[in-house]
Structures are given as structure tokens and as C-alpha cells.
Design an enzyme around this catalytic site. Structure first.
Site, PDB file in Angstrom:
ATOM      1  N   TYR A 148      22.444  51.837  71.576  1.00 16.46           N
ATOM      2  CA  TYR A 148      22.919  51.910  70.192  1.00 16.46           C
ATOM      3  C   TYR A 148      21.748  52.074  69.225  1.00 16.46           C
ATOM      4  O   TYR A 148      21.744  52.981  68.382  1.00 16.46           O
ATOM      5  CB  TYR A 148      23.715  50.650  69.840  1.00 16.46           C
ATOM      6  CG  TYR A 148      24.143  50.580  68.396  1.00 16.46           C
ATOM      7  CD1 TYR A 148      25.257  51.286  67.952  1.00 16.46           C
ATOM      8  CD2 TYR A 148      23.444  49.805  67.471  1.00 16.46           C
ATOM      9  CE1 TYR A 148      25.656  51.236  66.624  1.00 16.46           C
ATOM     10  CE2 TYR A 148      23.838  49.743  66.141  1.00 16.46           C
ATOM     11  CZ  TYR A 148      24.939  50.460  65.724  1.00 16.46           C
ATOM     12  OH  TYR A 148      25.316  50.406  64.408  1.00 16.46           O
ATOM     13  N   LYS A 152      21.054  55.379  66.997  1.00 20.40           N
ATOM     14  CA  LYS A 152      21.118  55.275  65.538  1.00 20.40           C
ATOM     15  C   LYS A 152      19.800  55.735  64.918  1.00 20.40           C
ATOM     16  O   LYS A 152      19.778  56.316  63.829  1.00 20.40           O
ATOM     17  CB  LYS A 152      21.431  53.836  65.117  1.00 20.40           C
ATOM     18  CG  LYS A 152      22.856  53.399  65.421  1.00 20.40           C
ATOM     19  CD  LYS A 152      23.902  54.138  64.603  1.00 20.40           C
ATOM     20  CE  LYS A 152      24.000  53.612  63.194  1.00 20.40           C
ATOM     21  NZ  LYS A 152      25.143  54.199  62.452  1.00 20.40           N
TER      22      LYS A 152
END
Length: 386
Positions: A148, A152
Site C-alpha cells: 500500500y 501510494k
């Protein structure tokens, strides 16, 4: 927000907790809202607020939703916490390819403003950061402890790089900025708080970890809403596009120990605050073992890990950031909030002190002792091997 009544906003992930809160705030100011999400909102949507069901991984669906839009709030993402963090393929598709689809559609359809919801994690990977600012470099991609955070970071880089891209037809340029929020809290939050309350009610939350002086940050959902509205406004010609190409850390501006932050919630629901404090190295090792087990058996049983390694870092290692840049350039001024409204929200849903499952408590503590024994044994073997 200035000129909200003349603007049309597309909110990706608009039916999620934060996305819908932002939509309602803009709607009250007279803005036209399009909610773009894979599932409908779990609450009633006003008649003049448009819901478009779609997936940001599908460019055709993105293109259809974005037509006629003035500004995009790109909030949709995947893999923030729990077992979602371990699904690498879906995380990359949503966070990276989905963001590229949004950027492409903005350029193709003349959307001049894009506000991207990023994360603290683009610069944080478990190292201590005290009052960091936006001059900090991105954490090298190979050092990210989870997919993640890495994706991101890639998405934010792409968004900021796209700033200044000429729109199709020469109708202007795309202006972009990124907000890096702390952990979000507020009444009705559905990702983190129910998980914490669930652990409390099952008797699992019997210990804390890390140093008592370790500090992290949080942001109330309404402060984050305000920051997004101000960021979009700062991309306009009236504000000289002052946020264009910029990233901003967003929080309540009050560093606090992670567990002390939740003390009012724990005690407000009638439970004692844990007295047992364990070393963060032990909890990290337990999280590592849990992730390995999940990797092996997830094809058969996709269980929810108690904690992932990233969650251990995010809750137990000091990392907090200055919001001075957001205050100056966005005119962001966070309001003060406490957890009273959250306690009341959970109580209204029937939560409060009940009898613990002593079996679960014993199982957890037993797992910790096993993990500690394995850690000591491995250390001994490594020393012996040398």
C-alpha cells in the site's frame, strides 16, 4: 469554499467514510457532486447528488464518470490495513493503474484540478521522524514494508508529475496537489475504529507496546474535509494556483502516544486500560509470523491478521509532521476534537462492556510467549552459527 456553487466535483471512493463526508460538506455549499465508487453508499444519498457505479481500474468507466467535471478528488485506494495489505496484485491495480486512469481522463476531458489523497507513508517506513516537513525525500521504494505505502508513493509521484500537463484541445493545464493525512478518526469511521473496539470487546486488547514517549498523529475527518476543500480552492486562478504541484501533511497538529489517544474510547466503553507493556520488537516478530502464515493459508482461509508489520510501525514508532506549510499555503486551521462523540456513537450501536472471552485472551498471550520463545531460539541459533 469559494465558488463551490458553480463547480462540479467528482469524488472517487465517494461512498466511503471520508469521501461521503467530503461530498456532503461540498453539497451543503451548493456544489454539484458525482460519487464514483464500486459500491453504493450505505446511507441515503440526496436526490441531486449523482452516484456512478464503476471501477477506477476500468478506463472506460472512469471516462464516463469524469465528463463535464471541474475538479476531481481522487480518494479511492486499496490495501490500507489488515489483510488488504497483503493483496499485492489488487493494490497495484487500484492504486497505481487506477490513478493513471484518472490522470489520463482528466487530460482527455479538460478537467483542470485534481486533489489526490495520499498518506504519511510515502516518506515513512519505520524510522523515527520528529516534526518532519515536505522537504523530506520519498522513502526508497524497496524500503517500504508494505505494498500500500509503496503504491501510494508511486501514485503521488505520478499525480505531482502530471501538474502542468496541457489539457486536450489546449483548454488550459491540469493542476494537481497531494494531501498526506494522518490516521483518520470520527464518528462512524468503519475501517480502524470497529477493529479496535472488536479487539477490546473480545478481550484481546490486553497489552500495549513500544515506548510510552513514542508519538504519532491523527486527523479528525472534518479537519481532513476542510483541508481537501481548501486544497481544491488553492488550485484555482483566484488563489494563483498556489497549491499546484505541492504536497501537504495534514493532521490535527497534536502528536500523541497511539495508545493514550485511544484511552478515552477504551475507558468510555467501560473497559480498563491495559497495564502490560511489551517490546515493539516482539510484536513486530509476531506480526511477521502472522503474515507468513497468512501467505501460506490465504488461498484456503483469508483470515484477518491481528496486526501487520506496517501497523506495528505506524502505531509504535514516533513519526509526526509539521502542518505549517498547509497553514500558510492552504489556510488550513484544524479544529479541536475529542473522542466523546465516537464513544457515544459506539454506545448508540450497542457497544459497551461485556464479558470477555477468556479463551481468546489466553490464546493471544500464549501466542506471544510462543513468538518470544521462537525469537530467542532463532537468536541463539544465529549466534551459534557464527
Amino acid at each position: 469554499m469559494e465558488n463551490a456553487d458553480t463547480d462540479t466535483f467528482l469524488i472517487t471512493g465517494g461512498c466511503g467514510y471520508f469521501g461521503y463526508r467530503l461530498a456532503c460538506s461540498l453539497h451543503k455549499k451548493g456544489a454539484k457532486i458525482i460519487l464514483f465508487d464500486i459500491v453504493p453508499a450505505n446511507q441515503e444519498v440526496p436526490e441531486d447528488m449523482v452516484f456512478v457505479q464503476g471501477d477506477i481500474r476500468d478506463y472506460t468507466q472512469v471516462e464516463k464518470a469524469i465528463t463535464g467535471v471541474d475538479c476531481v478528488f481522487h480518494i479511492a485506494s486499496y490495501g490500507m490495513s489488515g489483510r488488504e495489505q497483503l493483496n499485492r496484485h489488487l493494490i497495484e491495480e487500484v492504486n497505481v493503474q487506477g490513478t493513471h486512469n484518472i490522470l489520463k481522463a482528466c487530460v482527455e476531458h479538460g478537467v483542470s484540478r485534481l486533489v489526490f489523497t495520499s498518506t504519511f507513508n510515502v516518506v515513512f517506513g519505520g524510522q523515527v521522524i520528529e516534526n518532519g516537513d515536505e522537504s523530506l525525500p520519498y522513502l526508497p521504494l524497496h524500503l517500504h514494508p508494505d505494498h500500500y505505502s509503496r503504491t501510494k508513493s508511486l501514485a503521488e509521484m505520478a499525480v505531482l508529475k502530471a501538474n502542468g500537463t496541457v489539457l486536450k484541445g489546449g483548454s488550459g493545464v491540469l493542476t494537481t496537489c497531494a494531501l498526506r493525512p494522518a490516521g483518520i478518526y470520527g464518528p462512524g469511521e468503519q475501517r480502524h475504529l470497529p477493529r479496535i473496539v472488536g479487539y477490546i470487546e473480545k478481550g484481546i486488547f490486553r497489552f500495549v507496546y513500544g515506548k510510552p514517549i513514542s508519538l504519532v498523529e491523527f486527523v479528525h475527518v472534518d479537519n481532513l474535509v476542510s483541508a481537501h476543500e481548501l486544497a481544491a480552492e488553492a488550485l484555482t486562478p483566484e488563489r494563483q494556483h498556489c497549491s499546484a504541484g505541492q504536497a501537504y501533511f495534514i493532521s490535527d497538529g497534536k502528536p500523541v502516544n497511539n495508545f493514550e489517544f485511544f484511552r478515552p474510547l477504551i475507558e468510555g466503553l467501560g473497559y480498563p486500560f491495559p497495564r502490560l507493556r511489551l517490546p515493539i520488537s516482539l510484536i513486530y516478530f509476531l506480526a511477521f509470523l502472522t503474515e507468513m502464515i497468512h501467505h501460506l493459508i490465504s488461498p484456503f482461509y483469508n483470515f484477518q491478521p491481528l496486526l501487520t508489520r506496517t501497523e506495528v510501525y505506524k502505531t509504535g514508532v514516533t513519526h509526526y509532521f509539521s502542518i505549517a506549510k498547509a497553514k500558510v499555503e492552504l489556510r488550513y486551521e484544524p479544529h479541536e476534537y475529542n473522542l466523546d462523540e465516537i464513544v457515544q456513537w459506539f454506545r448508540s450501536k450497542g457497544h459497551g462492556k461485556k464479558h470477555h472471552s477468556s479463551f481468546l485472551s489466553r490464546l493471544l498471550l500464549g501466542s506471544l510467549f510462543v513468538a518470544a520463545f521462537v525469537a530467542v531460539a532463532l537468536s541463539f541459533l544465529l549466534v551459534a552459527g557464527n
